[in-house]
Design a protein around this motif. Structure first.
Motif, PDB file in Angstrom:
ATOM      1  N   MET A   1       0.838  -1.194   0.000  1.00 36.70           N
ATOM      2  CA  MET A   1       0.000   0.000   0.000  1.00 36.70           C
ATOM      3  C   MET A   1       0.878   1.251   0.000  1.00 36.70           C
ATOM      4  N   ASN A   2       0.469   2.251  -0.758  1.00 35.95           N
ATOM      5  CA  ASN A   2       1.195   3.506  -0.806  1.00 35.95           C
ATOM      6  C   ASN A   2       1.300   4.121   0.579  1.00 35.95           C
ATOM      7  N   ILE A   3       2.483   4.696   0.890  1.00 38.22           N
ATOM      8  CA  ILE A   3       2.720   5.223   2.229  1.00 38.22           C
ATOM      9  C   ILE A   3       1.763   6.368   2.575  1.00 38.22           C
ATOM     10  N   PHE A   4       1.411   7.182   1.596  1.00 43.03           N
ATOM     11  CA  PHE A   4       0.515   8.295   1.862  1.00 43.03           C
ATOM     12  C   PHE A   4      -0.908   7.799   2.136  1.00 43.03           C
ATOM     13  N   VAL A   5      -1.310   6.756   1.427  1.00 41.70           N
ATOM     14  CA  VAL A   5      -2.632   6.177   1.683  1.00 41.70           C
ATOM     15  C   VAL A   5      -2.662   5.525   3.055  1.00 41.70           C
ATOM     16  N   ALA A   6      -1.616   4.764   3.371  1.00 41.29           N
ATOM     17  CA  ALA A   6      -1.552   4.102   4.673  1.00 41.29           C
ATOM     18  C   ALA A   6      -1.545   5.122   5.806  1.00 41.29           C
ATOM     19  N   GLY A   7      -0.742   6.174   5.661  1.00 41.45           N
ATOM     20  CA  GLY A   7      -0.695   7.201   6.691  1.00 41.45           C
ATOM     21  C   GLY A   7      -2.029   7.908   6.860  1.00 41.45           C
ATOM     22  N   SER A   8      -2.688   8.176   5.744  1.00 40.72           N
ATOM     23  CA  SER A   8      -4.003   8.830   5.813  1.00 40.72           C
ATOM     24  C   SER A   8      -5.027   7.945   6.521  1.00 40.72           C
ATOM     25  N   LEU A   9      -4.961   6.646   6.268  1.00 36.32           N
ATOM     26  CA  LEU A   9      -5.885   5.726   6.937  1.00 36.32           C
ATOM     27  C   LEU A   9      -5.614   5.663   8.442  1.00 36.32           C
ATOM     28  N   TRP A  10      -4.334   5.643   8.801  1.00 33.41           N
ATOM     29  CA  TRP A  10      -3.977   5.659  10.226  1.00 33.41           C
ATOM     30  C   TRP A  10      -4.560   6.901  10.898  1.00 33.41           C
ATOM     31  N   VAL A  11      -4.319   8.055  10.301  1.00 32.92           N
ATOM     32  CA  VAL A  11      -4.744   9.326  10.897  1.00 32.92           C
ATOM     33  C   VAL A  11      -6.271   9.416  10.943  1.00 32.92           C
ATOM     34  N   ALA A  12      -6.920   9.058   9.831  1.00 30.28           N
ATOM     35  CA  ALA A  12      -8.377   9.126   9.780  1.00 30.28           C
ATOM     36  C   ALA A  12      -9.005   8.167  10.784  1.00 30.28           C
TER      37      ALA A  12
END
Length: 255
Positions: free
Chosen positions: A1-12
């Motif tokens: 998974m793309n790091i930006f997508v993964a990070g966004s999911l973590w934060v959201a």
């Protein structure tokens, strides 16, 4: 998974959970829970606990970020030392020169193709590279030196190989086993829960919607920092992984 997508999911996800907890506390909590009278005492505790947690997070982040930079510098120094050793060996007898060039190219390929993937997944690094480096050292040590110039080139090649060895040891010491320890992760996660969920829900005086936004924003921000720490744990993998480009360039120069 793309790091930006993964990070966004973590934060959201963290922001959503934090906001939901804040809503439930204010909507279904006791009448005296979160009243404005708590603000002075809770504010003092939040300042101390939040400050200590911020110091811990900042220390871990800066240490890991510096580690990534150090790995890149050490890899470049290791590759440059390897090339410099072959240049010094060019003045030695033909047999030694060819042997050092052959072993240097093999060593660079071993690091790039075998060792780097093992460093990324935290596995055991094969002994092939260390053996090739030792064979280069032996080849240089056994080379005859009949005059001062050859002796100087032989010494220079030996010194460069020693520099390669030192940089290699530094690189191996930063493998996946050197990430954040369990005790530090426990302190980070527990401190985050206290700072982002527990203490903010003791405050009162704001409207329900504003309180939910405040808690969810705080939870999302702290989770973003934890995600950055997680990605920086191993400088050979994750979102900021150091590539073996230095050895790719070394192979091109050795060809």
């Amino acid at each position: 998974m793309n790091i930006f997508v993964a990070g966004s999911l973590w934060v959201a996800g963290a922001a959503g959970v934090g906001g939901l907890i804040a809503y439930l506390v204010r909507r279904f909590g006791r009448d005296d829970e979160g009243r404005p009278g708590n603000n002075d005492a809770a504010g003092q505790v939040f300042t101390i606990v939040g400050g200590l947690h911020a110091v811990l997070v900042a220390f871990v982040l800066i240490s890991l970020y510096d580690s990534v930079g150090t790995v890149g510098q050490n890899a470049q120094a290791e590759a440059d030392g390897l090339v410099a050793a072959t240049w010094a060996a060019d003045a030695l007898p033909e047999v030694t020169k060819d042997r050092v060039h052959q072993l240097a190219s093999a060593y660079a390929r071993t690091v790039e193709e075998q060792e780097w993937p093992r460093l990324a997944d935290g596995g055991d690094v094969p002994a092939t590279g260390a053996s090739q480096l030792d064979q280069m050292r032996q080849a240089v040590a056994e080379a005859p030196a009949d005059d001062d110039w050859l002796l100087d080139r032989k010494t220079e090649a030996s010194n460069q190989l020693w520099s390669v060895y030192q940089a290699r040891q530094q690189r191996l010491s930063h493998s996946g086993a050197g990430g954040v320890g369990a005790v530090v992760w426990f302190a980070l996660i527990l401190g985050s829960l206290i700072t982002a969920i527990l203490l903010p829900n003791l405050f009162g005086g704001t409207r329900l919607a504003a309180h939910v936004v405040i808690v969810s924003t705080l939870a999302g921000t702290i989770t973003l920092l934890l995600f950055a720490i997680y990605q920086l744990q191993n400088p050979f993998s994750g979102g900021v992984s150091v590539p073996p480009e230095a050895f790719t360039s070394a192979l091109a120069r050795l060809a």
